[in-house]
Design a protein around this motif. Structure first.
Motif, PDB file in Angstrom:
ATOM      1  N   ALA A  18       0.831  -1.205   0.000  1.00 45.42           N
ATOM      2  CA  ALA A  18       0.000   0.000   0.000  1.00 45.42           C
ATOM      3  C   ALA A  18       0.865   1.254   0.000  1.00 45.42           C
ATOM      4  O   ALA A  18       0.536   2.243  -0.667  1.00 45.42           O
ATOM      5  CB  ALA A  18      -0.937  -0.005   1.213  1.00 45.42           C
ATOM      6  N   GLN A  19       1.966   1.207   0.724  1.00 40.25           N
ATOM      7  CA  GLN A  19       2.881   2.344   0.759  1.00 40.25           C
ATOM      8  C   GLN A  19       3.435   2.621  -0.644  1.00 40.25           C
ATOM      9  O   GLN A  19       3.498   3.771  -1.080  1.00 40.25           O
ATOM     10  CB  GLN A  19       4.025   2.055   1.742  1.00 40.25           C
ATOM     11  CG  GLN A  19       4.986   3.198   1.936  1.00 40.25           C
ATOM     12  CD  GLN A  19       6.063   2.842   2.954  1.00 40.25           C
ATOM     13  OE1 GLN A  19       6.455   1.677   3.093  1.00 40.25           O
ATOM     14  NE2 GLN A  19       6.523   3.839   3.679  1.00 40.25           N
ATOM     15  N   ALA A  44      -7.266   1.193  -4.901  1.00 37.01           N
ATOM     16  CA  ALA A  44      -6.443   0.011  -4.599  1.00 37.01           C
ATOM     17  C   ALA A  44      -5.703   0.200  -3.283  1.00 37.01           C
ATOM     18  O   ALA A  44      -5.600  -0.741  -2.483  1.00 37.01           O
ATOM     19  CB  ALA A  44      -5.457  -0.250  -5.736  1.00 37.01           C
ATOM     20  N   VAL A  45      -5.204   1.398  -3.038  1.00 41.59           N
ATOM     21  CA  VAL A  45      -4.526   1.695  -1.762  1.00 41.59           C
ATOM     22  C   VAL A  45      -5.507   1.533  -0.617  1.00 41.59           C
ATOM     23  O   VAL A  45      -5.204   0.911   0.414  1.00 41.59           O
ATOM     24  CB  VAL A  45      -3.931   3.123  -1.758  1.00 41.59           C
ATOM     25  CG1 VAL A  45      -3.402   3.486  -0.383  1.00 41.59           C
ATOM     26  CG2 VAL A  45      -2.837   3.262  -2.800  1.00 41.59           C
ATOM     27  N   SER A  46      -6.691   2.071  -0.789  1.00 43.73           N
ATOM     28  CA  SER A  46      -7.713   1.989   0.254  1.00 43.73           C
ATOM     29  C   SER A  46      -8.063   0.536   0.578  1.00 43.73           C
ATOM     30  O   SER A  46      -8.169   0.156   1.747  1.00 43.73           O
ATOM     31  CB  SER A  46      -8.958   2.749  -0.192  1.00 43.73           C
ATOM     32  OG  SER A  46      -9.954   2.701   0.794  1.00 43.73           O
ATOM     33  N   ARG A  47      -8.236  -0.281  -0.457  1.00 41.05           N
ATOM     34  CA  ARG A  47      -8.541  -1.706  -0.233  1.00 41.05           C
ATOM     35  C   ARG A  47      -7.406  -2.402   0.501  1.00 41.05           C
ATOM     36  O   ARG A  47      -7.639  -3.225   1.394  1.00 41.05           O
ATOM     37  CB  ARG A  47      -8.833  -2.405  -1.556  1.00 41.05           C
ATOM     38  CG  ARG A  47     -10.225  -2.122  -2.100  1.00 41.05           C
ATOM     39  CD  ARG A  47     -10.573  -3.027  -3.276  1.00 41.05           C
ATOM     40  NE  ARG A  47      -9.609  -2.982  -4.360  1.00 41.05           N
ATOM     41  CZ  ARG A  47      -9.601  -2.111  -5.356  1.00 41.05           C
ATOM     42  NH1 ARG A  47     -10.538  -1.180  -5.408  1.00 41.05           N
ATOM     43  NH2 ARG A  47      -8.692  -2.163  -6.304  1.00 41.05           N
ATOM     44  N   ALA A  48      -6.175  -2.090   0.126  1.00 37.09           N
ATOM     45  CA  ALA A  48      -5.026  -2.718   0.788  1.00 37.09           C
ATOM     46  C   ALA A  48      -4.984  -2.355   2.265  1.00 37.09           C
ATOM     47  O   ALA A  48      -4.718  -3.207   3.117  1.00 37.09           O
ATOM     48  CB  ALA A  48      -3.727  -2.305   0.091  1.00 37.09           C
ATOM     49  N   ALA A  52      -5.500  -4.913   5.484  1.00 36.44           N
ATOM     50  CA  ALA A  52      -4.509  -4.977   6.569  1.00 36.44           C
ATOM     51  C   ALA A  52      -5.196  -4.773   7.915  1.00 36.44           C
ATOM     52  O   ALA A  52      -4.933  -5.492   8.878  1.00 36.44           O
ATOM     53  CB  ALA A  52      -3.409  -3.940   6.358  1.00 36.44           C
ATOM     54  N   GLY A  53      -6.086  -3.806   7.978  1.00 38.41           N
ATOM     55  CA  GLY A  53      -6.812  -3.547   9.224  1.00 38.41           C
ATOM     56  C   GLY A  53      -7.666  -4.724   9.643  1.00 38.41           C
ATOM     57  O   GLY A  53      -7.680  -5.121  10.810  1.00 38.41           O
TER      58      GLY A  53
END
Length: 88
Positions: A18-19, A44-48, A52-53
């Motif tokens: 995500a980073q 895609a970043v938001s989904r990753a 993770a959360g």
């Protein structure tokens, strides 16, 4: 390597990915890329981050339900619910 260690390794991998994706989004914006492309990558970043959360919360639930070794006080149902809602 225990199950919790493996789960946290997976979380760290997702966060690193995500980073990298977020750095890509920043570069896309700086380069003036098309809005559709930027939003697609941002999603895609938001989904990753969500995954993770959820993995962290799921690992915590598993610990709460199985840990009886006195390491940390188990989470209450209200605390677990609050964690899930924080990700919603």
């Amino acid at each position: 390597m225990g199950g919790e260690d493996e789960a946290m390794k997976a979380v760290l991998n997702r966060l690193r990915r995500a980073q990298g994706q977020l750095a890509g989004v920043i570069a896309m914006i700086e380069a003036g890329r098309d809005c559709k492309d930027v939003v697609t990558q941002l999603a895609a970043v938001s989904r990753a981050l969500d995954r993770a959360g959820f993995k962290i919360v799921a690992t915590g639930m598993r610990q709460c339900l199985t840990a009886a070794d006195g390491e940390a006080p188990p989470l209450t149902e209200a605390e677990l619910e609050k964690l899930f809602l924080a990700l919603a």
